[in-house]
Design a protein around this motif. Structure first.
Motif, PDB file in Angstrom:
ATOM      1  N   ARG A 225       0.840  -1.208   0.000  1.00 14.73           N
ATOM      2  CA  ARG A 225       0.000   0.000   0.000  1.00 14.73           C
ATOM      3  C   ARG A 225       0.869   1.250   0.000  1.00 14.73           C
ATOM      4  NH1 ARG A 225      -1.372   3.593   3.609  1.00 14.73           N
ATOM      5  NH2 ARG A 225      -0.430   2.470   5.334  1.00 14.73           N
TER       6      ARG A 225
ATOM      7  N   HIS B 209       3.463   5.596  -2.937  1.00 11.08           N
ATOM      8  CA  HIS B 209       4.670   6.404  -3.111  1.00 11.08           C
ATOM      9  C   HIS B 209       5.094   6.414  -4.590  1.00 11.08           C
ATOM     10  CE1 HIS B 209       8.777   7.452  -1.086  1.00 11.08           C
ATOM     11  NE2 HIS B 209       8.501   8.240  -2.091  1.00 11.08           N
TER      12      HIS B 209
ATOM     13  N   SER C 165       2.858   8.471  -6.648  1.00 10.18           N
ATOM     14  CA  SER C 165       3.089   9.912  -6.398  1.00 10.18           C
ATOM     15  C   SER C 165       4.242  10.416  -7.253  1.00 10.18           C
ATOM     16  CB  SER C 165       3.428  10.159  -4.921  1.00 10.18           C
ATOM     17  OG  SER C 165       2.422   9.643  -4.092  1.00 10.18           O
ATOM     18  N   GLU C 166       5.274   9.599  -7.356  1.00 11.28           N
ATOM     19  CA  GLU C 166       6.433  10.028  -8.160  1.00 11.28           C
ATOM     20  C   GLU C 166       6.031  10.179  -9.628  1.00 11.28           C
ATOM     21  OE1 GLU C 166       9.362  10.805  -6.929  1.00 11.28           O
ATOM     22  OE2 GLU C 166       9.488   9.831  -4.975  1.00 11.28           O
TER      23      GLU C 166
ATOM     24  N   GLU D  17       5.137  19.785 -12.900  1.00 14.21           N
ATOM     25  CA  GLU D  17       6.324  20.475 -13.408  1.00 14.21           C
ATOM     26  C   GLU D  17       6.523  20.195 -14.890  1.00 14.21           C
ATOM     27  OE1 GLU D  17       9.645  20.398 -10.134  1.00 14.21           O
ATOM     28  OE2 GLU D  17       8.341  18.653 -10.064  1.00 14.21           O
TER      29      GLU D  17
ATOM     30  N   TYR E 276      -2.464   8.545  -4.363  1.00  9.73           N
ATOM     31  CA  TYR E 276      -1.160   9.171  -4.606  1.00  9.73           C
ATOM     32  C   TYR E 276      -1.189  10.472  -3.828  1.00  9.73           C
ATOM     33  CZ  TYR E 276      -3.804  11.943  -7.993  1.00  9.73           C
ATOM     34  OH  TYR E 276      -4.746  12.759  -8.572  1.00  9.73           O
TER      35      TYR E 276
ATOM     36  N   SER F 275      -1.587  13.901  -2.165  1.00 10.53           N
ATOM     37  CA  SER F 275      -2.517  15.020  -2.338  1.00 10.53           C
ATOM     38  C   SER F 275      -1.869  16.221  -3.041  1.00 10.53           C
ATOM     39  CB  SER F 275      -3.007  15.463  -0.951  1.00 10.53           C
ATOM     40  OG  SER F 275      -1.904  15.620  -0.068  1.00 10.53           O
TER      41      SER F 275
ATOM     42  N   PHE G 120      -0.040  16.671  -5.535  1.00  9.13           N
ATOM     43  CA  PHE G 120       0.052  16.770  -6.996  1.00  9.13           C
ATOM     44  C   PHE G 120      -1.287  17.058  -7.663  1.00  9.13           C
ATOM     45  CE2 PHE G 120       3.693  14.137  -5.618  1.00  9.13           C
ATOM     46  CZ  PHE G 120       4.641  15.131  -5.785  1.00  9.13           C
TER      47      PHE G 120
ATOM     48  N   ILE H 172       7.913  24.188  -5.886  1.00 11.22           N
ATOM     49  CA  ILE H 172       7.785  22.717  -5.764  1.00 11.22           C
ATOM     50  C   ILE H 172       9.139  22.141  -5.333  1.00 11.22           C
ATOM     51  CG2 ILE H 172       7.443  20.553  -7.036  1.00 11.22           C
ATOM     52  CD1 ILE H 172       5.205  21.894  -8.586  1.00 11.22           C
TER      53      ILE H 172
ATOM     54  N   VAL I 236       8.015  21.202  -1.865  1.00 12.03           N
ATOM     55  CA  VAL I 236       7.496  19.843  -2.042  1.00 12.03           C
ATOM     56  C   VAL I 236       8.639  18.820  -1.932  1.00 12.03           C
ATOM     57  CG1 VAL I 236       6.254  18.278  -3.596  1.00 12.03           C
ATOM     58  CG2 VAL I 236       5.540  20.684  -3.392  1.00 12.03           C
TER      59      VAL I 236
ATOM     60  N   ASN J 274      10.306  13.591   4.945  1.00 13.55           N
ATOM     61  CA  ASN J 274       9.530  12.372   5.165  1.00 13.55           C
ATOM     62  C   ASN J 274      10.335  11.110   4.797  1.00 13.55           C
ATOM     63  OD1 ASN J 274       7.687  10.492   3.148  1.00 13.55           O
ATOM     64  ND2 ASN J 274       6.729  10.793   5.140  1.00 13.55           N
TER      65      ASN J 274
ATOM     66  N   TYR K  44      12.920  -1.385   0.062  1.00 13.61           N
ATOM     67  CA  TYR K  44      12.350  -0.035   0.169  1.00 13.61           C
ATOM     68  C   TYR K  44      13.407   0.916   0.739  1.00 13.61           C
ATOM     69  CZ  TYR K  44       8.630   3.458   1.172  1.00 13.61           C
ATOM     70  OH  TYR K  44       7.833   4.582   1.218  1.00 13.61           O
TER      71      TYR K  44
ATOM     72  N   MET L 105       1.155  17.029   3.050  1.00 11.31           N
ATOM     73  CA  MET L 105       1.865  15.867   2.500  1.00 11.31           C
ATOM     74  C   MET L 105       2.219  14.841   3.570  1.00 11.31           C
ATOM     75  SD  MET L 105       4.598  17.507  -0.142  1.00 11.31           S
ATOM     76  CE  MET L 105       5.370  15.981  -0.629  1.00 11.31           C
TER      77      MET L 105
ATOM     78  N   ILE M 171      -7.934  14.140  -1.232  1.00 11.10           N
ATOM     79  CA  ILE M 171      -7.593  12.706  -1.349  1.00 11.10           C
ATOM     80  C   ILE M 171      -8.808  11.858  -1.757  1.00 11.10           C
ATOM     81  CG2 ILE M 171      -5.595  12.800   0.190  1.00 11.10           C
ATOM     82  CD1 ILE M 171      -7.170  11.235   2.247  1.00 11.10           C
TER      83      ILE M 171
HETATM   84  N1  FAQ Z   1      -1.923  12.269   0.133  1.00 14.64           N
HETATM   85  O1  FAQ Z   1      -2.759   6.387   8.355  1.00 14.64           O
HETATM   86  P1  FAQ Z   1      -2.086   7.387   7.493  1.00 14.64           P
HETATM   87  C1  FAQ Z   1       7.309  13.241  -3.645  1.00 14.64           C
HETATM   88  C2  FAQ Z   1      -3.665   8.534   3.136  1.00 14.64           C
HETATM   89  S1  FAQ Z   1       6.721  11.712  -3.176  1.00 14.64           S
HETATM   90  C3  FAQ Z   1      -2.743  11.243  -0.174  1.00 14.64           C
HETATM   91  O2  FAQ Z   1      -1.302   8.444   8.163  1.00 14.64           O
HETATM   92  P2  FAQ Z   1       0.338   6.225   6.375  1.00 14.64           P
HETATM   93  C4  FAQ Z   1       8.448  13.285  -4.613  1.00 14.64           C
HETATM   94  C5  FAQ Z   1      -2.960   7.224   3.494  1.00 14.64           C
HETATM   95  O3  FAQ Z   1      -2.429   6.616   2.336  1.00 14.64           O
HETATM   96  C6  FAQ Z   1       5.316  12.077  -2.144  1.00 14.64           C
HETATM   97  N2  FAQ Z   1      -3.107  10.313   0.721  1.00 14.64           N
HETATM   98  O4  FAQ Z   1      -1.214   6.625   6.380  1.00 14.64           O
HETATM   99  C7  FAQ Z   1       8.233  14.323  -5.631  1.00 14.64           C
HETATM  100  C8  FAQ Z   1      -4.070   6.458   4.133  1.00 14.64           C
HETATM  101  O5  FAQ Z   1      -4.950   5.980   3.120  1.00 14.64           O
HETATM  102  P3  FAQ Z   1      -5.183   4.402   2.806  1.00 14.64           P
HETATM  103  C9  FAQ Z   1       4.737  10.822  -1.630  1.00 14.64           C
HETATM  104  C10 FAQ Z   1      -2.582  10.403   1.958  1.00 14.64           C
HETATM  105  O6  FAQ Z   1       0.577   5.470   5.133  1.00 14.64           O
HETATM  106  C11 FAQ Z   1       8.489  15.660  -5.358  1.00 14.64           C
HETATM  107  C12 FAQ Z   1      -4.851   7.535   4.868  1.00 14.64           C
HETATM  108  O7  FAQ Z   1      -4.536   8.766   4.224  1.00 14.64           O
HETATM  109  N3  FAQ Z   1       5.516  10.344  -0.544  1.00 14.64           N
HETATM  110  O8  FAQ Z   1       6.789  14.173  -3.193  1.00 14.64           O
HETATM  111  C13 FAQ Z   1      -1.682  11.426   2.318  1.00 14.64           C
HETATM  112  O9  FAQ Z   1       0.719   5.595   7.658  1.00 14.64           O
HETATM  113  C14 FAQ Z   1       8.278  16.634  -6.331  1.00 14.64           C
HETATM  114  C15 FAQ Z   1      -4.516   7.603   6.336  1.00 14.64           C
HETATM  115  O10 FAQ Z   1      -3.169   8.092   6.552  1.00 14.64           O
HETATM  116  C16 FAQ Z   1       5.270   9.153   0.025  1.00 14.64           C
HETATM  117  O11 FAQ Z   1       4.395   8.428  -0.388  1.00 14.64           O
HETATM  118  C17 FAQ Z   1      -1.360  12.378   1.358  1.00 14.64           C
HETATM  119  N4  FAQ Z   1      -0.544  13.417   1.610  1.00 14.64           N
HETATM  120  O12 FAQ Z   1       1.098   7.636   6.311  1.00 14.64           O
HETATM  121  C18 FAQ Z   1       7.782  13.981  -6.895  1.00 14.64           C
HETATM  122  C19 FAQ Z   1       6.192   8.772   1.157  1.00 14.64           C
HETATM  123  N5  FAQ Z   1      -1.347  11.251   3.612  1.00 14.64           N
HETATM  124  O13 FAQ Z   1      -3.972   3.966   2.039  1.00 14.64           O
HETATM  125  C20 FAQ Z   1       7.575  14.964  -7.879  1.00 14.64           C
HETATM  126  C21 FAQ Z   1       5.903   7.419   1.731  1.00 14.64           C
HETATM  127  C22 FAQ Z   1      -1.999  10.159   4.042  1.00 14.64           C
HETATM  128  O14 FAQ Z   1      -5.274   3.714   4.145  1.00 14.64           O
HETATM  129  C23 FAQ Z   1       7.832  16.301  -7.586  1.00 14.64           C
HETATM  130  N6  FAQ Z   1       4.650   7.383   2.453  1.00 14.64           N
HETATM  131  N7  FAQ Z   1      -2.748   9.656   3.054  1.00 14.64           N
HETATM  132  O15 FAQ Z   1      -6.419   4.352   1.985  1.00 14.64           O
HETATM  133  C24 FAQ Z   1       4.518   7.701   3.764  1.00 14.64           C
HETATM  134  O16 FAQ Z   1       5.452   8.109   4.428  1.00 14.64           O
HETATM  135  C25 FAQ Z   1       3.163   7.502   4.376  1.00 14.64           C
HETATM  136  O17 FAQ Z   1       2.408   6.655   3.524  1.00 14.64           O
HETATM  137  C26 FAQ Z   1       2.385   8.833   4.640  1.00 14.64           C
HETATM  138  C27 FAQ Z   1       0.970   8.468   5.166  1.00 14.64           C
HETATM  139  C28 FAQ Z   1       3.089   9.666   5.688  1.00 14.64           C
HETATM  140  C29 FAQ Z   1       2.202   9.637   3.355  1.00 14.64           C
END
Ligand code: FAQ
Length: 325
Positions: free
Chosen positions: A46, A51, A54-55, A62, A117, A119, A121, A134, A138, A145, A157, A207, A281
């Motif tokens: 998941r 993640h 999102s990438e 951009e 993915y 939020s 983006f 960004i 971002v 994170n 990972y 995020m 989301i």
């Molecule tokens: N957006 O219980 P939690 C980047 C969902 S990469 C959408 O806290 P968790 C590079 C969550 O999935 C950015 N949904 O969940 C770049 C869960 O839903 P589900 C991505 C969100 O997993 C830069 C529900 O809410 N990074 O930026 C969001 O323990 C520039 C409950 O939440 C990653 O994915 C959100 N913001 O913690 C590219 C990093 N937040 O699945 C291009 C890895 C939460 O149960 C240009 N991921 N949800 O239906 C993580 O660290 C974690 O998954 C969190 C969420 C911290 C994002």
């Protein structure tokens, strides 16, 4: 005497679970061939899939500026950055595959809205200052994170994150350098930067995910060592990191309640609009439909490439099998 049996010995789940628990307790890495509880595997798929999506989706905001970059230098830098994001998606999909996930299935889940993915983006990039913001905000949030994820308990990972973080660090610097240049420019350019900061600051705080008391996955993910810090902890770290950077840049963060808290030694921000986060989301952000439509078109328009590559791989495998026989 009973006849010898070819049946595999019964799997002792208790012993396997104990071994897994010991690996986590010792802070060692879990590897693809190790036994793991089904919940651990599902949680990783998941998070890693979200993640990866999102990438890939993150290339769009951009990417929209590639044909309108203000100079050849800016275009080359932006092109490199957007390509890096594609690479990050590939490492992450590969990490998900080590857990038994199928990449085409993950893409279908994204397009059908069954996997999320980030939020962030789902917001539009209105001016070239958005490219800088960004990079600064971002990618800055992504680094904050993801650096702890380099110590995530799942080996593939964690290892993917090391390279991703190095590249994100270049992304953040290019964004900040672009903004510094614009801030030394005309009043219109400075206003563009401020306007972009006003639009991206709050979404960048979102995020990090919902607040800890409304984060259903955090406790278990932290117990398993998948996540190392809570959502609010990382968000606070990000605010503390960003405020001095905003001061050096000469922009104001759009939060009238932002204040230095002497006692805790932290910058305290005002309330986040979690209703907006939930809307975005659940598919109702400003650009959700556009982002998914483009991803769907990429899958459908390029289906012939996938089919040709699959047929070629099958033919190659047949030839190889023939050579071995
Ligand atoms: N957006 O219980 P939690 C980047 C969902 S990469 C959408 O806290 P968790 C590079 C969550 O999935 C950015 N949904 O969940 C770049 C869960 O839903 P589900 C991505 C969100 O997993 C830069 C529900 O809410 N990074 O930026 C969001 O323990 C520039 C409950 O939440 C990653 O994915 C959100 N913001 O913690 C590219 C990093 N937040 O699945 C291009 C890895 C939460 O149960 C240009 N991921 N949800 O239906 C993580 O660290 C974690 O998954 C969190 C969420 C911290 C994002």
């Amino acid at each position: 005497m009973s006849a010898p049996t070819l049946d595999r010995p019964a799997v002792d789940e208790t012993a396997l679970q104990a071994q897994f628990d010991a690996t986590i307790a010792a802070d060692h890495r879990v590897e693809p061939r190790d036994w793991m509880p089904e919940g651990y595997r599902k949680t990783l798929v998941r998070q890693i899939a979200q993640h990866a999506h999102s990438e890939i989706i993150g290339m769009q905001p951009e990417g929209d500026w590639l044909l309108a970059a203000p100079s050849l230098r800016r275009k080359a830098v932006l092109l490199a950055k957007v390509q890096d994001e594609a690479g990050h998606g590939l490492y992450l999909y590969s990490a998900a595959e080590t857990l038994g996930a199928d990449r085409a299935d993950l893409t279908d889940r994204l397009i059908e809205g069954r996997q999320k993915y980030s939020s962030i983006f789902n917001y539009p990039t209105l001016t070239y200052a958005d490219v800088g913001v960004i990079g600064w905000l971002v990618d800055g949030a992504a680094i904050c994170n993801q650096v702890p994820l380099c110590r995530s308990s799942y080996g593939p990972y964690a290892r993917a994150m090391i390279r991703v973080c190095k590249e994100e660090s270049f992304h953040q610097r290019q964004g900040y350098e672009l903004l510094m240049t614009m801030m030394r420019g005309t009043p219109e350019q400075r206003a563009m930067v401020q306007d972009a900061v006003d639009r991206w600051w709050w979404p960048s705080l979102m995020m990090f995910g919902p607040p800890d008391d409304d984060s259903p996955n955090s406790a278990q993910s932290m117990a398993w060592g998948i996540k190392r810090h809570s959502n609010d902890e990382l968000r606070q770290r990000y605010v503390d990191m960003s405020v001095p950077q905003a001061q050096v840049l000469g922009v104001t963060l759009p939060d009238p309640d932002l204040r230095w808290d002497e006692e805790s030694g932290h910058w305290r921000s005002g309330p986040i609009d979690w209703a907006e986060f939930k809307r975005v989301i659940s598919g109702e952000g400003p650009c959700n439909a556009e982002r998914i439509a483009r991803r769907r078109a990429a899958r459908d328009d390029n289906a012939w490439v996938t089919e040709a590559a699959t047929a070629y791989a099958a033919k190659h495998a047949e030839g190889h099998a023939g050579a071995v026989a």
